[in-house]
Design a protein around this motif. Sequence first.
Motif, short mmCIF file in Angstrom:
data_model
loop_
_atom_site.label_atom_id
_atom_site.label_comp_id
_atom_site.label_asym_id
_atom_site.label_seq_id
_atom_site.Cartn_x
_atom_site.Cartn_y
_atom_site.Cartn_z
N GLY A 23 71.73 69.79 63.42
CA GLY A 23 70.31 69.56 63.22
C GLY A 23 69.89 68.44 64.14
O GLY A 23 70.00 68.55 65.36
N HIS A 31 72.76 65.05 62.00
CA HIS A 31 72.64 65.91 60.82
C HIS A 31 73.34 67.24 61.12
O HIS A 31 73.18 67.78 62.22
CB HIS A 31 71.17 66.24 60.52
N LEU A 33 73.83 71.13 59.28
CA LEU A 33 73.36 72.02 58.22
C LEU A 33 74.34 73.16 58.02
O LEU A 33 74.90 73.68 58.99
CB LEU A 33 71.99 72.60 58.58
N ALA A 59 79.57 65.16 60.67
CA ALA A 59 78.30 64.46 60.91
C ALA A 59 78.56 63.00 61.24
O ALA A 59 77.98 62.44 62.18
CB ALA A 59 77.38 64.59 59.70
N HIS A 91 70.69 75.67 51.68
CA HIS A 91 71.69 75.09 52.57
C HIS A 91 72.00 73.68 52.10
O HIS A 91 71.30 73.14 51.25
CB HIS A 91 71.23 75.11 54.04
N GLU A 93 72.83 69.77 53.78
CA GLU A 93 72.63 69.01 55.01
C GLU A 93 73.40 67.71 54.92
O GLU A 93 73.19 66.91 54.01
CB GLU A 93 71.14 68.71 55.22
N ILE A 95 74.39 64.10 56.61
CA ILE A 95 73.84 63.09 57.52
C ILE A 95 74.89 62.01 57.72
O ILE A 95 75.36 61.41 56.75
CB ILE A 95 72.54 62.47 56.97
N VAL A 112 75.25 63.88 51.79
CA VAL A 112 75.05 65.33 51.82
C VAL A 112 74.00 65.67 50.77
O VAL A 112 74.09 65.22 49.62
CB VAL A 112 76.36 66.11 51.55
N ARG A 120 65.02 68.25 48.02
CA ARG A 120 66.31 67.74 48.50
C ARG A 120 66.96 66.94 47.38
O ARG A 120 66.30 66.12 46.75
CB ARG A 120 66.12 66.85 49.72
#
Length: 139
Positions: A23, A31, A33, A59, A91, A93, A95, A112, A120
């Motif tokens: 990402g 990031h 995904l 990540a 999904h 994500e 970071i 995450v 989120r």
Amino acid sequence: MQERIRNSFDRQGLMGHLGARLGHIGPGRVHILLPSRPEVTQQHGYFHAGATSAIADSAGGYAAFTLFPENTSVLTVEYKINLLAPAEGEHIEAIGQVLKSGRTLTVCQLEVFGVQGTQRSLVATGQQTLIRIHARAEQ
């Protein structure tokens, strides 16, 4: 820097196998995904902790790598992850954020999130130590 990160990421067999994709890529922050699909879930239908941990590790590694000189590469020394809630959503994500970049060791924060639409939810957090190494020709 972005091209170097993308080229390295594309050579990671596990990320490709999982279906993960990059990402955001910025200095000290990356990031990753991972779309939901049966192959990355566990027996209850949640994202598997192994998949969650794998994208968190990558990540953080790439976040560190964004700050490393051209002739270097990165390896994980250790990481600790706390799974806070079942990982679910369209999904997840991961970071990775550099907390301290040193000449040899770099420390990153890992988070995450489960993502469903605009919602989120933090599902995992951790910390990671990485080492800067001299790059091999293909890195």
